[in-house]
Design an enzyme around this catalytic site. Structure first.
Site, mmCIF file in Angstrom:
data_model
loop_
_atom_site.group_PDB
_atom_site.id
_atom_site.type_symbol
_atom_site.label_atom_id
_atom_site.label_comp_id
_atom_site.label_asym_id
_atom_site.label_seq_id
_atom_site.Cartn_x
_atom_site.Cartn_y
_atom_site.Cartn_z
ATOM 1 N N CYS A 152 0.802 -1.221 0.000
ATOM 2 C CA CYS A 152 0.000 0.000 0.000
ATOM 3 C C CYS A 152 0.835 1.271 0.000
ATOM 4 O O CYS A 152 0.281 2.373 -0.059
ATOM 5 C CB CYS A 152 -0.955 -0.027 1.179
ATOM 6 S SG CYS A 152 -1.953 -1.530 1.216
ATOM 7 N N HIS A 199 -2.707 7.636 6.620
ATOM 8 C CA HIS A 199 -2.972 6.333 6.003
ATOM 9 C C HIS A 199 -4.374 5.882 6.388
ATOM 10 O O HIS A 199 -5.134 5.429 5.533
ATOM 11 C CB HIS A 199 -1.914 5.333 6.466
ATOM 12 C CG HIS A 199 -1.967 4.024 5.753
ATOM 13 N ND1 HIS A 199 -1.858 3.913 4.383
ATOM 14 C CD2 HIS A 199 -2.134 2.754 6.225
ATOM 15 C CE1 HIS A 199 -1.945 2.633 4.036
ATOM 16 N NE2 HIS A 199 -2.119 1.915 5.133
ATOM 17 N N GLU A 242 -0.953 4.957 14.151
ATOM 18 C CA GLU A 242 -0.563 6.126 13.362
ATOM 19 C C GLU A 242 -0.733 7.409 14.166
ATOM 20 O O GLU A 242 0.128 8.302 14.136
ATOM 21 C CB GLU A 242 -1.372 6.198 12.071
ATOM 22 C CG GLU A 242 -0.951 7.337 11.155
ATOM 23 C CD GLU A 242 -1.601 7.305 9.789
ATOM 24 O OE1 GLU A 242 -1.191 8.091 8.925
ATOM 25 O OE2 GLU A 242 -2.547 6.492 9.588
ATOM 26 N N LYS A 280 -9.591 7.862 2.812
ATOM 27 C CA LYS A 280 -10.031 6.474 2.575
ATOM 28 C C LYS A 280 -11.448 6.250 3.080
ATOM 29 O O LYS A 280 -12.101 5.284 2.677
ATOM 30 C CB LYS A 280 -9.071 5.481 3.235
ATOM 31 C CG LYS A 280 -7.717 5.359 2.560
ATOM 32 C CD LYS A 280 -6.884 4.256 3.220
ATOM 33 C CE LYS A 280 -5.521 4.109 2.551
ATOM 34 N NZ LYS A 280 -4.612 5.220 2.893
ATOM 35 N N HIS A 323 -9.739 1.854 0.152
ATOM 36 C CA HIS A 323 -8.282 1.693 0.137
ATOM 37 C C HIS A 323 -7.833 1.166 -1.222
ATOM 38 O O HIS A 323 -8.117 0.026 -1.574
ATOM 39 C CB HIS A 323 -7.878 0.731 1.242
ATOM 40 C CG HIS A 323 -6.407 0.673 1.497
ATOM 41 N ND1 HIS A 323 -5.485 1.344 0.720
ATOM 42 C CD2 HIS A 323 -5.686 0.021 2.455
ATOM 43 C CE1 HIS A 323 -4.265 1.102 1.181
ATOM 44 N NE2 HIS A 323 -4.375 0.310 2.235
ATOM 45 N N PHE A 329 1.743 -3.577 3.927
ATOM 46 C CA PHE A 329 2.051 -4.883 4.508
ATOM 47 C C PHE A 329 3.527 -5.192 4.278
ATOM 48 O O PHE A 329 4.059 -4.963 3.190
ATOM 49 C CB PHE A 329 1.211 -5.984 3.862
ATOM 50 C CG PHE A 329 -0.230 -6.017 4.312
ATOM 51 C CD1 PHE A 329 -0.677 -5.254 5.372
ATOM 52 C CD2 PHE A 329 -1.142 -6.836 3.668
ATOM 53 C CE1 PHE A 329 -1.997 -5.304 5.791
ATOM 54 C CE2 PHE A 329 -2.461 -6.903 4.072
ATOM 55 C CZ PHE A 329 -2.904 -6.131 5.138
#
Length: 417
Positions: A165, A305, A316, A337, A342, A403
């Site tokens: 991502c 994010h 975060e 998002k 996403h 990831f």
């Protein structure tokens, strides 16, 4: 050596809430959700039956039917947004030195739809390998950057970044670095993803990453809300034209903003989970500020994010509070998002565009779908819940994490000439 300044001169977007930059921005500013029941395959047996799909997309409206059939949907998306960005930039393709124009693209997964459909056809057959001669080139993630360079004759640096991502932020950062080192005058960058398909939905669902709010898809992506239960898969593409400042000025280009700096780091912690204290994010934020020669108080807005996962959202914000201290409470923070879902490898590109357009319009797009406060999240932070907020933005930061523990952050600042 003296690093060159890098500016943004063109934008292109194809998203679940708008098929051009202007449509996309209108959706962001008005808090529109792109989530709905999946139309691209039969979702009957799937736990999650919804996603943020691109709407009303027919590739033949943008390219020849024969050309469209040779490429995967993620590459079609890339073609469309690059064409919009190049047109927006005003680049004269007859006059520019094409050997000094590069293409650096990001995609986390590439042509998964093509891989799955070809494999299913083979499995249903008698074992005879009747694969399309375009199977491999439809599937490989680097093909978008390659075909864009072929289409326009761009002979500069050309490759694709893959970091889940964080992929398109990595692409943008590589483009930024190559231009400021003098390796190219212009780079077309961004990312695309088209993974609203059976293997992606099934895989993410079985690892418990996706929301299962099938009764109300439009409110399913709810970053920072107490009842968030996972992210909503999205698809689409974003493209940016990055250009050497001197090159842009010499041709009288319209300049959106300047790329001020960037950071990269690794969590070095877990395959899919964030570090609980956000240590990798702390590192990437500090690195981005250092690279931009900025201090925390210089930043006005962070496009986080913010995927709407229970662990990721908290980690975060912990990192932001650690790095920004008391200034964290003076920032606007939002997760777009909540509207687009996403986009995986395409997320960084469309979120960079969101941050840039927020600067242009002095308007912070909201984090929609906030209903219930989470006691694990500091209520004094301004997470721009539900409604856009007017604000002069002189510098904006955009975060993406992938990831594998990949972290990439980019800072844009208002262009001063």
């Amino acid at each position: 050596m003296q690093l060159k300044r890098v500016v943004v001169t063109g934008l292109g977007a194809l998203t679940p809430i708008g098929n051009t930059v202007s449509e996309y921005w209108n959706g962001l500013a008005n808090g529109v959700s792109g989530a709905d029941i999946i139309t691209q395959f039969d979702n009957t047996k799937f736990k999650t039956k919804f996603a943020c799909e691109v709407k009303n997309f027919n590739p033949e409206n943008y390219m020849d039917k024969k050309e469209a059939r040779k490429v995967d949907r993620f590459t079609q998306f890339a073609f469309v947004t690059c064409a919009e960005a190049i047109k927006d930039s005003g680049l004269d393709l007859e006059k520019i030195e094409k050997s000094r124009v590069g293409v650096i693209w990001g995609s986390g997964i590439g042509g998964l739809t093509s891989f799955f459909s070809e494999s299913m056809e083979y499995a249903r057959g008698d074992g005879t390998p009747r694969f399309s001669p375009f199977f491999i080139t439809k599937m490989i993630a680097d093909i978008a950057s390659g075909l864009i360079s072929i289409k326009y004759g761009f002979g500069g640096p050309n490759f694709t970044t893959v970091s889940a991502c964080a992929s398109s932020n990595n692409a943008l950062i590589d483009a930024f670095n190559l231009i400021r080192l003098g390796k190219a005058n212009v780079i077309v960058t961004g990312g695309s993803e088209a993974c609203v398909n059976e293997p992606a939905m099934g895989g993410f669902s079985n690892m418990k990453a996706l929301s299962e709010r099938n009764d109300d898809p439009k409110t399913a992506s709810r970053p920072f809300d107490k009842d968030r239960d996972g992210f909503v898969l999205g698809e689409g593409s974003g493209a940016l034209i990055l250009e050497d400042y001197d090159h842009a000025m010499a041709r009288g280009a319209k300049i959106y903003c300047e790329v001020a700096g960037a950071g990269l780091s690794a969590d070095a912690y877990h395959m899919t989970a964030p570090h609980p204290e956000g240590l990798g994010v702390i590192n990437v934020l500090n690195e981005a500020l250092k690279d931009a020669e900025m201090v925390p108080t210089d930043i006005d807005y962070i496009n986080v994010h913010g995927t709407s996962t229970p662990l990721g959202d908290v980690a975060e914000l912990k990192a932001i509070k650690s790095v920004f201290g008391e200034h964290a409470y003076k920032l606007n923070i939002s997760s777009t998002k909540s509207m687009t879902g996403h986009l995986l490898g395409g997320a960084g590109a469309i979120e960079a565009i969101a941050a840039i357009m927020a600067m242009q319009h002095s308007l912070v797009p909201p984090t929609i779908n906030h209903f219930t406060d989470d006691e694990a999240i500091d209520p004094k932070l301004n997470l721009t819940f539900n409604t856009a907020q007017k604000r002069t933005i002189n510098a904006a930061l955009s975060n993406t994490f992938g990831f594998g523990g990949h972290n990439a952050s980019v800072i844009f600042k208002r262009f001063e000439g």
